[in-house]
Design a protein around this motif. Structure first.
Motif, mmCIF file in Angstrom:
data_model
loop_
_atom_site.group_PDB
_atom_site.id
_atom_site.type_symbol
_atom_site.label_atom_id
_atom_site.label_comp_id
_atom_site.label_asym_id
_atom_site.label_seq_id
_atom_site.Cartn_x
_atom_site.Cartn_y
_atom_site.Cartn_z
ATOM 1 N N ALA A 45 0.835 -1.200 0.000
ATOM 2 C CA ALA A 45 0.000 0.000 0.000
ATOM 3 C C ALA A 45 0.874 1.256 0.000
ATOM 4 O O ALA A 45 0.571 2.235 -0.701
ATOM 5 C CB ALA A 45 -0.930 -0.006 1.211
ATOM 6 N N ALA A 46 1.965 1.246 0.780
ATOM 7 C CA ALA A 46 2.874 2.396 0.813
ATOM 8 C C ALA A 46 3.537 2.603 -0.548
ATOM 9 O O ALA A 46 3.672 3.746 -1.018
ATOM 10 C CB ALA A 46 3.930 2.201 1.891
ATOM 11 N N LEU A 47 3.938 1.500 -1.180
ATOM 12 C CA LEU A 47 4.558 1.604 -2.506
ATOM 13 C C LEU A 47 3.565 2.130 -3.540
ATOM 14 O O LEU A 47 3.911 2.965 -4.390
ATOM 15 C CB LEU A 47 5.109 0.252 -2.942
ATOM 16 C CG LEU A 47 6.346 -0.248 -2.196
ATOM 17 C CD1 LEU A 47 6.695 -1.675 -2.624
ATOM 18 C CD2 LEU A 47 7.521 0.680 -2.433
ATOM 19 N N ALA A 107 3.882 5.557 -5.643
ATOM 20 C CA ALA A 107 3.852 5.537 -7.103
ATOM 21 C C ALA A 107 2.756 6.458 -7.630
ATOM 22 O O ALA A 107 2.969 7.187 -8.618
ATOM 23 C CB ALA A 107 3.628 4.112 -7.603
ATOM 24 N N GLU A 108 1.600 6.437 -6.972
ATOM 25 C CA GLU A 108 0.503 7.315 -7.410
ATOM 26 C C GLU A 108 0.882 8.788 -7.254
ATOM 27 O O GLU A 108 0.569 9.613 -8.127
ATOM 28 C CB GLU A 108 -0.769 7.006 -6.618
ATOM 29 C CG GLU A 108 -1.432 5.720 -7.030
ATOM 30 C CD GLU A 108 -2.630 5.355 -6.155
ATOM 31 O OE1 GLU A 108 -2.831 6.007 -5.101
ATOM 32 O OE2 GLU A 108 -3.354 4.421 -6.529
ATOM 33 N N ALA A 144 2.495 13.846 -9.774
ATOM 34 C CA ALA A 144 3.468 14.939 -9.929
ATOM 35 C C ALA A 144 3.938 15.031 -11.379
ATOM 36 O O ALA A 144 4.066 16.139 -11.932
ATOM 37 C CB ALA A 144 4.648 14.730 -8.988
ATOM 38 N N ALA A 145 4.197 13.872 -11.999
ATOM 39 C CA ALA A 145 4.642 13.869 -13.401
ATOM 40 C C ALA A 145 3.546 14.408 -14.315
ATOM 41 O O ALA A 145 3.824 15.170 -15.257
ATOM 42 C CB ALA A 145 5.044 12.460 -13.818
ATOM 43 N N VAL A 146 2.291 14.060 -14.045
ATOM 44 C CA VAL A 146 1.176 14.557 -14.857
ATOM 45 C C VAL A 146 1.040 16.070 -14.696
ATOM 46 O O VAL A 146 0.834 16.795 -15.683
ATOM 47 C CB VAL A 146 -0.136 13.823 -14.474
ATOM 48 C CG1 VAL A 146 -1.353 14.523 -15.061
ATOM 49 C CG2 VAL A 146 -0.078 12.385 -14.940
ATOM 50 N N ASP A 147 1.167 16.553 -13.462
ATOM 51 C CA ASP A 147 1.092 18.001 -13.228
ATOM 52 C C ASP A 147 2.215 18.729 -13.962
ATOM 53 O O ASP A 147 2.006 19.786 -14.566
ATOM 54 C CB ASP A 147 1.167 18.316 -11.731
ATOM 55 C CG ASP A 147 -0.123 17.987 -10.999
ATOM 56 O OD1 ASP A 147 -1.164 17.841 -11.687
ATOM 57 O OD2 ASP A 147 -0.088 17.856 -9.753
#
Length: 119
Positions: A85-87, A91-92, A97-100
């Motif tokens: 869940a932490a991973l 990742a999400e 951040a990459a999409v922004d």
């Protein structure tokens, strides 16, 4: 007269007298069938009971060991799911951040193109 019977056959024909029981099984043969004295029967019950009791104790200890292994496996699974869940959360957030960042780059390019056209 010579007895030509096998030893086991001679023993079956004999009927020994009852002997006092010393805590051991005392078998008395009568007409080829074995019967046990009351004392021997009591000792047999005690021995069987002790055997069953020991077997149950052994099975309970095996069950406790398996329960401990199962609990350890459950704890390990819980820890693995928490790590997963932490991973996933990490990742999400990286993807968001990459999409922004790409959206901002796209808006900058669009503004640059519009500025070039307006000149």
């Amino acid at each position: 007269v010579k007895d030509t019977a096998e030893p086991w056959q001679r023993d079956a024909r004999r009927t020994p007298k009852r002997t006092p029981v010393t805590g051991e099984f005392t078998e008395v043969r009568t007409s080829g069938r074995a019967s046990y004295t009351p004392e021997a029967h009591s000792a047999l019950k005690t021995t069987v009971y002790d055997g069953v009791k020991a077997k149950m104790r052994d099975l309970r200890s095996q069950l406790a060991a398996r329960d401990a292994q199962l609990e350890e496996a459950r704890a390990s699974l819980k820890a693995a799911r928490a790590q997963e869940a932490a991973l996933v959360k990490g990742a999400e957030s990286r993807v968001a951040a990459a999409v922004d960042e790409q959206r901002l780059d796209g808006e900058k390019q669009q503004a640059r193109h519009l500025a070039f056209i307006d000149r």
